[in-house]
Design an enzyme around this catalytic site. Structure first.
Site, PDB file in Angstrom:
ATOM      1  N   LEU A 143      42.196  50.727  45.574  1.00  0.00           N
ATOM      2  CA  LEU A 143      43.195  49.817  44.995  1.00  0.00           C
ATOM      3  C   LEU A 143      42.570  48.439  44.774  1.00  0.00           C
ATOM      4  CD1 LEU A 143      46.324  50.788  47.133  1.00  0.00           C
ATOM      5  CD2 LEU A 143      45.733  51.543  44.825  1.00  0.00           C
ATOM      6  N   THR A 144      42.782  47.906  43.595  1.00  0.00           N
ATOM      7  CA  THR A 144      42.239  46.592  43.278  1.00  0.00           C
ATOM      8  C   THR A 144      43.076  45.941  42.179  1.00  0.00           C
ATOM      9  OG1 THR A 144      40.349  45.434  42.291  1.00  0.00           O
ATOM     10  CG2 THR A 144      40.583  47.747  41.725  1.00  0.00           C
ATOM     11  N   CYS A 190      35.668  44.314  45.339  1.00  0.00           N
ATOM     12  CA  CYS A 190      36.071  45.695  45.652  1.00  0.00           C
ATOM     13  C   CYS A 190      35.931  46.619  44.449  1.00  0.00           C
ATOM     14  CB  CYS A 190      37.500  45.710  46.197  1.00  0.00           C
ATOM     15  SG  CYS A 190      37.573  44.918  47.811  1.00  0.00           S
ATOM     16  N   ASN A 196      40.025  34.840  47.147  1.00  0.00           N
ATOM     17  CA  ASN A 196      39.385  35.257  45.903  1.00  0.00           C
ATOM     18  C   ASN A 196      38.068  34.547  45.582  1.00  0.00           C
ATOM     19  OD1 ASN A 196      39.888  37.409  44.227  1.00  0.00           O
ATOM     20  ND2 ASN A 196      40.266  36.050  42.505  1.00  0.00           N
ATOM     21  N   ASP A 224      39.795  36.422  51.383  1.00  0.00           N
ATOM     22  CA  ASP A 224      38.709  35.593  50.834  1.00  0.00           C
ATOM     23  C   ASP A 224      39.183  34.531  49.853  1.00  0.00           C
ATOM     24  OD1 ASP A 224      39.453  37.241  48.753  1.00  0.00           O
ATOM     25  OD2 ASP A 224      37.416  37.684  48.096  1.00  0.00           O
TER      26      ASP A 224
HETATM   27  C1  LIG Z   1      42.972  39.916  49.300  1.00  0.00           C
HETATM   28  S1  LIG Z   1      42.632  41.282  48.372  1.00  0.00           S
HETATM   29  C2  LIG Z   1      40.878  41.157  48.233  1.00  0.00           C
HETATM   30  C3  LIG Z   1      40.383  40.410  47.067  1.00  0.00           C
HETATM   31  C4  LIG Z   1      38.935  40.637  46.815  1.00  0.00           C
HETATM   32  N1  LIG Z   1      38.346  39.487  46.225  1.00  0.00           N
HETATM   33  C5  LIG Z   1      38.691  41.877  45.952  1.00  0.00           C
HETATM   34  O1  LIG Z   1      37.652  41.879  45.303  1.00  0.00           O
HETATM   35  O2  LIG Z   1      39.479  42.805  45.960  1.00  0.00           O
HETATM   36  C6  LIG Z   1      42.826  42.595  49.503  1.00  0.00           C
HETATM   37  C7  LIG Z   1      42.903  43.943  48.929  1.00  0.00           C
HETATM   38  O3  LIG Z   1      44.239  44.232  48.529  1.00  0.00           O
HETATM   39  C8  LIG Z   1      44.239  45.149  47.467  1.00  0.00           C
HETATM   40  N2  LIG Z   1      44.971  44.529  46.335  1.00  0.00           N
HETATM   41  C9  LIG Z   1      45.264  43.240  46.160  1.00  0.00           C
HETATM   42  N3  LIG Z   1      45.992  43.045  45.053  1.00  0.00           N
HETATM   43  C10 LIG Z   1      46.175  44.255  44.504  1.00  0.00           C
HETATM   44  C11 LIG Z   1      46.852  44.743  43.334  1.00  0.00           C
HETATM   45  N4  LIG Z   1      47.484  43.906  42.515  1.00  0.00           N
HETATM   46  N5  LIG Z   1      46.840  46.069  43.085  1.00  0.00           N
HETATM   47  C12 LIG Z   1      46.192  46.914  43.932  1.00  0.00           C
HETATM   48  N6  LIG Z   1      45.555  46.522  45.024  1.00  0.00           N
HETATM   49  C13 LIG Z   1      45.526  45.210  45.323  1.00  0.00           C
HETATM   50  C14 LIG Z   1      42.808  45.423  47.120  1.00  0.00           C
HETATM   51  O4  LIG Z   1      42.407  46.616  47.732  1.00  0.00           O
HETATM   52  C15 LIG Z   1      42.092  44.236  47.713  1.00  0.00           C
HETATM   53  O5  LIG Z   1      40.773  44.543  48.035  1.00  0.00           O
END
Ligand SMILES: C[S@@+](CC[C@H](N)C(=O)[O-])C[C@H]1O[C@@H](n2cnc3c(N)ncnc32)[C@H](O)[C@@H]1O
Length: 309
Positions: free
Chosen positions: A197-198, A229, A223, A221
């Site tokens: 998921l990303t 990811c 961002n 982080d």
């Molecule tokens: C704080 S975010 C990490 C951000 C990081 N810079 C990255 O590259 O993903 C934490 C995690 O939540 C999930 N995530 C955050 N937003 C998402 C979205 N809109 N759809 C799906 N997964 C999400 C992702 O797996 C992400 O790695």
């Protein structure tokens, strides 16, 4: 003891004892008193005492009223505290009402925690709070959505060992894997069962499918590490997908969510029979949904909660 006696006692208490000089002056004053005709010394003393009472009784009554008021206030405060405790107990009872049976989903979640080195101490604390929060969400969910925490062997583990030592007793549907990275856990024969998921993809996840493992990045982080990811998923040959936020709710700011929010959204999706809109509305704080707020250029920090009951 009569009011008068109490007042005299209180007055004595309030006033410092007379000095030797004052006693002598008083003695002389008494000796010089000329008793009215036919009045005994005792009678005269009684009248003096009565006079003094008349002079000080208002002050004494006022003091008594203040004391009574303070006692009443203390009692109310105590009653309120009791009520608060009752309310707290009620809420705790509500919070701790765990489902006795969780419906199977055949969906698994991995928190990929191989990013320890990219987080500062505060972010590690936030990440540990998010795992704790996710564990609580998992236990309260009406559906079973087990979590494996991979690469749990550095700073995050130290944080748990120090501040959440009871995690070693969490035995329900959560595995802290100290030996394996995400890559080690993958069944290389069939990578189609995994979805990382990303937020950094156009691929939208409409539904969570059985026999699938969804991977959520275990990182806080703000961002700083863009595309971290999604790039890792590509390197490992994994499919990627984003949650359909923009389709269902008006959201301000970027669409990068916190790890625990993503997990809770998955729980709520199952609980609401596949209704993302309700899931988003139940999980995301209003700030994240408001149209008029200024743009927030980082993932939402969930409030820390360590209710693991
Ligand atoms: C704080 S975010 C990490 C951000 C990081 N810079 C990255 O590259 O993903 C934490 C995690 O939540 C999930 N995530 C955050 N937003 C998402 C979205 N809109 N759809 C799906 N997964 C999400 C992702 O797996 C992400 O790695």
């Amino acid at each position: 003891m009569s009011d008068q006696e109490v007042a005299t006692k209180a007055a004595k208490k309030r006033n410092p004892p007379p000095t030797a000089e004052e006693i002598e002056q008083l003695r002389q004053a008494k000796q010089s008193v000329v008793l009215p005709d036919g009045m005994s010394k005792n009678e005269w003393k009684r009248i003096q005492k009565q006079k003094k009472w008349e002079e000080t009784k208002e002050e004494y009554r006022q003091m008594k009223r203040v004391k009574k008021k303070a006692a009443r206030k203390r009692k109310h405060q105590h009653d309120d505290d009791d009520n608060d405790n009752e309310n707290k107990n009620y809420h705790t009872a509500k919070k701790t009402a765990l489902p006795t049976v969780q419906s199977p989903t055949d969906v698994k979640i991995i928190f990929d925690c191989e990013f320890d080195d990219l987080m500062n101490t505060k972010e590690i604390v936030s990440m540990s709070n998010q795992i704790t929060r996710s564990y609580s969400a998992m236990r309260h969910c009406t559906h079973s959505l087990p979590i494996t925490v991979s690469s749990f062997n550095k700073n995050l583990k130290s944080r748990f060992d120090k501040s959440v030592p009871q995690y070693t007793l969490w035995n329900k549907n959560i595995t802290f894997n100290t030996n394996d990275t995400l890559s080690d856990l993958l069944n290389k024969e069939d990578l189609s069962q995994y979805v990382y998921l990303t937020a950094d993809t156009d691929e939208v996840i409409e539904s969570l499918e059985p026999h699938k493992t969804y991977i959520i990045g275990g990182i806080v982080d703000k961002n700083r590490h863009k595309l971290l990811c999604v790039n890792k998923a590509k390197e490992l040959g994994l499919k990627v997908g984003k949650l359909p936020i923009d389709k269902y709710i008006e959201i301000n700011g970027r669409h990068v969510l916190a790890t625990s929010h993503v997990y809770e959204l998955c729980c709520k999706w199952f609980e609401n029979n596949g209704d993302w809109e309700t899931a988003f509305n139940q999980v995301l704080p209003p700030r994240k949904k408001s149209k008029n707020e200024p743009i927030n250029d980082s993932e939402e920090e969930p409030s820390t909660e360590s209710n693991t009951s």
